[in-house]
Design a protein around this motif. Structure first.
Motif, PDB file in Angstrom:
ATOM      1  N   GLU A 166       7.892 -10.065   7.765  1.00 43.39           N
ATOM      2  CA  GLU A 166       8.529  -8.781   8.075  1.00 43.39           C
ATOM      3  C   GLU A 166       7.849  -7.653   7.297  1.00 43.39           C
ATOM      4  N   TYR A 167       7.616  -6.530   7.991  1.00 40.66           N
ATOM      5  CA  TYR A 167       6.980  -5.366   7.377  1.00 40.66           C
ATOM      6  C   TYR A 167       7.930  -4.166   7.455  1.00 40.66           C
ATOM      7  N   SER A 168       7.818  -3.297   6.462  1.00 36.64           N
ATOM      8  CA  SER A 168       8.673  -2.106   6.410  1.00 36.64           C
ATOM      9  C   SER A 168       7.865  -0.947   5.853  1.00 36.64           C
ATOM     10  N   ILE A 169       8.011   0.234   6.478  1.00 35.89           N
ATOM     11  CA  ILE A 169       7.410   1.457   5.954  1.00 35.89           C
ATOM     12  C   ILE A 169       8.554   2.379   5.554  1.00 35.89           C
ATOM     13  N   ARG A 170       8.524   2.820   4.300  1.00 35.06           N
ATOM     14  CA  ARG A 170       9.622   3.610   3.752  1.00 35.06           C
ATOM     15  C   ARG A 170       9.105   4.844   3.027  1.00 35.06           C
ATOM     16  N   LEU A 171       9.988   5.816   2.914  1.00 36.87           N
ATOM     17  CA  LEU A 171       9.720   6.966   2.068  1.00 36.87           C
ATOM     18  C   LEU A 171       9.956   6.582   0.611  1.00 36.87           C
ATOM     19  N   SER A 172       9.510   7.434  -0.288  1.00 37.22           N
ATOM     20  CA  SER A 172       9.665   7.143  -1.707  1.00 37.22           C
ATOM     21  C   SER A 172      11.123   7.073  -2.133  1.00 37.22           C
ATOM     22  N   ASP A 173      12.030   7.715  -1.372  1.00 42.36           N
ATOM     23  CA  ASP A 173      13.454   7.663  -1.707  1.00 42.36           C
ATOM     24  C   ASP A 173      14.133   6.405  -1.171  1.00 42.36           C
ATOM     25  N   GLY A 174      13.357   5.527  -0.535  1.00 41.87           N
ATOM     26  CA  GLY A 174      13.897   4.283  -0.010  1.00 41.87           C
ATOM     27  C   GLY A 174      14.291   4.328   1.449  1.00 41.87           C
ATOM     28  N   ASN A 175      14.311   5.499   2.058  1.00 37.67           N
ATOM     29  CA  ASN A 175      14.680   5.607   3.467  1.00 37.67           C
ATOM     30  C   ASN A 175      13.631   4.907   4.333  1.00 37.67           C
ATOM     31  N   GLU A 176      14.072   3.975   5.175  1.00 39.90           N
ATOM     32  CA  GLU A 176      13.150   3.208   6.008  1.00 39.90           C
ATOM     33  C   GLU A 176      12.804   3.977   7.273  1.00 39.90           C
ATOM     34  N   LEU A 177      11.517   4.158   7.509  1.00 41.30           N
ATOM     35  CA  LEU A 177      11.052   4.842   8.704  1.00 41.30           C
ATOM     36  C   LEU A 177      10.850   3.873   9.861  1.00 41.30           C
TER      37      LEU A 177
ATOM     38  N   ALA B 150       0.840  -1.192   0.000  1.00 37.45           N
ATOM     39  CA  ALA B 150       0.000   0.000   0.000  1.00 37.45           C
ATOM     40  C   ALA B 150       0.878   1.247   0.000  1.00 37.45           C
ATOM     41  N   THR B 151       0.288   2.362  -0.385  1.00 24.76           N
ATOM     42  CA  THR B 151       0.969   3.652  -0.335  1.00 24.76           C
ATOM     43  C   THR B 151       0.058   4.675   0.326  1.00 24.76           C
ATOM     44  N   ALA B 152       0.665   5.709   0.864  1.00 19.29           N
ATOM     45  CA  ALA B 152      -0.080   6.810   1.478  1.00 19.29           C
ATOM     46  C   ALA B 152       0.715   8.092   1.285  1.00 19.29           C
ATOM     47  N   THR B 153       0.022   9.199   1.370  1.00 19.89           N
ATOM     48  CA  THR B 153       0.662  10.501   1.229  1.00 19.89           C
ATOM     49  C   THR B 153       0.651  11.223   2.565  1.00 19.89           C
ATOM     50  N   ALA B 154       1.814  11.583   3.059  1.00 18.66           N
ATOM     51  CA  ALA B 154       1.929  12.346   4.300  1.00 18.66           C
ATOM     52  C   ALA B 154       1.469  13.782   4.066  1.00 18.66           C
ATOM     53  N   PRO B 155       1.166  14.533   5.138  1.00 21.12           N
ATOM     54  CA  PRO B 155       0.602  15.876   4.985  1.00 21.12           C
ATOM     55  C   PRO B 155       1.414  16.825   4.113  1.00 21.12           C
ATOM     56  N   GLU B 156       2.728  16.687   4.121  1.00 22.25           N
ATOM     57  CA  GLU B 156       3.531  17.612   3.326  1.00 22.25           C
ATOM     58  C   GLU B 156       3.933  17.027   1.974  1.00 22.25           C
ATOM     59  N   GLY B 157       3.255  15.941   1.593  1.00 24.95           N
ATOM     60  CA  GLY B 157       3.425  15.430   0.250  1.00 24.95           C
ATOM     61  C   GLY B 157       4.327  14.228   0.082  1.00 24.95           C
ATOM     62  N   ASP B 158       5.033  13.810   1.126  1.00 31.23           N
ATOM     63  CA  ASP B 158       5.901  12.643   1.008  1.00 31.23           C
ATOM     64  C   ASP B 158       5.069  11.374   0.852  1.00 31.23           C
ATOM     65  N   THR B 159       5.546  10.476   0.037  1.00 35.28           N
ATOM     66  CA  THR B 159       4.872   9.196  -0.164  1.00 35.28           C
ATOM     67  C   THR B 159       5.424   8.148   0.792  1.00 35.28           C
ATOM     68  N   LEU B 160       4.527   7.513   1.530  1.00 32.91           N
ATOM     69  CA  LEU B 160       4.884   6.408   2.413  1.00 32.91           C
ATOM     70  C   LEU B 160       4.495   5.110   1.731  1.00 32.91           C
ATOM     71  N   ARG B 161       5.380   4.131   1.806  1.00 32.44           N
ATOM     72  CA  ARG B 161       5.132   2.852   1.158  1.00 32.44           C
ATOM     73  C   ARG B 161       5.249   1.722   2.172  1.00 32.44           C
ATOM     74  N   LEU B 162       4.243   0.861   2.181  1.00 32.85           N
ATOM     75  CA  LEU B 162       4.233  -0.292   3.070  1.00 32.85           C
ATOM     76  C   LEU B 162       4.641  -1.532   2.283  1.00 32.85           C
ATOM     77  N   PHE B 163       5.699  -2.205   2.774  1.00 29.68           N
ATOM     78  CA  PHE B 163       6.206  -3.412   2.143  1.00 29.68           C
ATOM     79  C   PHE B 163       6.110  -4.593   3.109  1.00 29.68           C
TER      80      PHE B 163
ATOM     81  N   GLY C 216       2.440   4.505  14.017  1.00 34.19           N
ATOM     82  CA  GLY C 216       3.489   3.680  13.422  1.00 34.19           C
ATOM     83  C   GLY C 216       3.078   2.235  13.298  1.00 34.19           C
ATOM     84  N   MET C 217       3.925   1.339  13.756  1.00 33.04           N
ATOM     85  CA  MET C 217       3.612  -0.090  13.775  1.00 33.04           C
ATOM     86  C   MET C 217       3.103  -0.543  15.128  1.00 33.04           C
ATOM     87  N   GLY C 218       2.804   0.409  15.999  1.00 29.10           N
ATOM     88  CA  GLY C 218       2.158   0.094  17.260  1.00 29.10           C
ATOM     89  C   GLY C 218       3.058  -0.402  18.371  1.00 29.10           C
ATOM     90  N   PHE C 219       4.380  -0.303  18.198  1.00 29.49           N
ATOM     91  CA  PHE C 219       5.288  -0.805  19.240  1.00 29.49           C
ATOM     92  C   PHE C 219       5.100  -0.053  20.557  1.00 29.49           C
TER      93      PHE C 219
END
Length: 226
Positions: free
Chosen positions: A26-37, A8-21, A71-74
């Motif tokens: 294992e799950y990962s949420i990253r920015l469109s530039d590949g940086n893992e959040l 899935a993908t989502a758009t943060a308030p200031e326009g950044d794209t979040l991607r769920l892999f 986030g991931m609820g930790f």
């Protein structure tokens, strides 16, 4: 090795794209530039954000706690594990899709934790919640962005600047705790907390749940009882 699957993908308030892999379990949420959040295997420091804060709330039978960032609820699940039955956990998440993911594709990570009657999820800016509740919280836990540096939202700087910290101080009951997660150390931020009326200490905690691997920073800042 299994490949990463984009869920899935989502758009943060200031326009950044979040991607769920997902890759296997294992799950990962990253920015469109590949940086893992965030990553489902690395929640140790986010859990410490809750446990270290609740250590300072010992004896409070009905603490009201604001958690900034689902986030991931930790942090949420760690808070659930130690919060008394009379406690209330308010989670503020600015990206509505993350709440949907918690109930959808990330349900294996969250389990049934969102059905806890002590929890209330509010979609919106945590800064708004803080401003609206002077003296209303026993603890504020901020797992927002990458910490005081503000990576995904420039607006996050308003949480960590002196004005934002003073607002958080006013939102806490006497003896209340402000807990802040960061990917990096920042000695200047520790001093800033002191200038804003907090007794603050920075804790270095492991990103994972073992004694190995990278470390993150958790500030525990307490408002004076008087």
């Amino acid at each position: 090795m299994l490949p990463w699957e984009l869920l899935a993908t989502a758009t943060a308030p200031e326009g950044d794209t979040l991607r769920l892999f997902r890759r296997g379990e294992e799950y990962s949420i990253r920015l469109s530039d590949g940086n893992e959040l965030m990553n489902s295997r690395l929640g140790g420091s986010e859990e410490a954000l809750a446990t270290l804060a609740f250590d300072k709330l010992a004896g409070r039978t009905a603490p009201r706690v604001l958690i900034g960032g689902l986030g991931m609820g930790f942090t949420l699940r760690a808070a659930q594990a130690v919060a008394p039955e009379g406690g209330r956990l308010v989670v503020s998440e600015i990206v509505p899709e993350l709440v949907d993911w918690a109930r959808g594709p990330m349900a294996p990570v969250f389990g049934d934790c969102l059905s806890d009657p002590r929890i209330e999820i509010r979609v919106g800016d945590v800064a708004t919640e803080i401003r609206a509740a002077p003296g209303g919280f026993d603890a504020i836990l901020l797992d927002v962005d990458n910490g005081p540096g503000g990576l995904t939202r420039a607006g996050n700087d308003t949480l960590y600047g002196e004005r934002g910290l003073q607002t958080a101080h006013a939102a806490l009951a006497p003896g209340g705790v402000l807990a802040i997660w960061s990917a990096h150390q920042d000695e200047a931020f520790t001093r800033r907390l002191g200038r804003c009326g907090f007794e603050a200490r920075a804790h270095m905690v492991r990103a994972g749940r073992t004694k190995r691997g990278s470390r993150h920073t958790v500030w525990i800042a307490r408002r004076a009882v008087r």
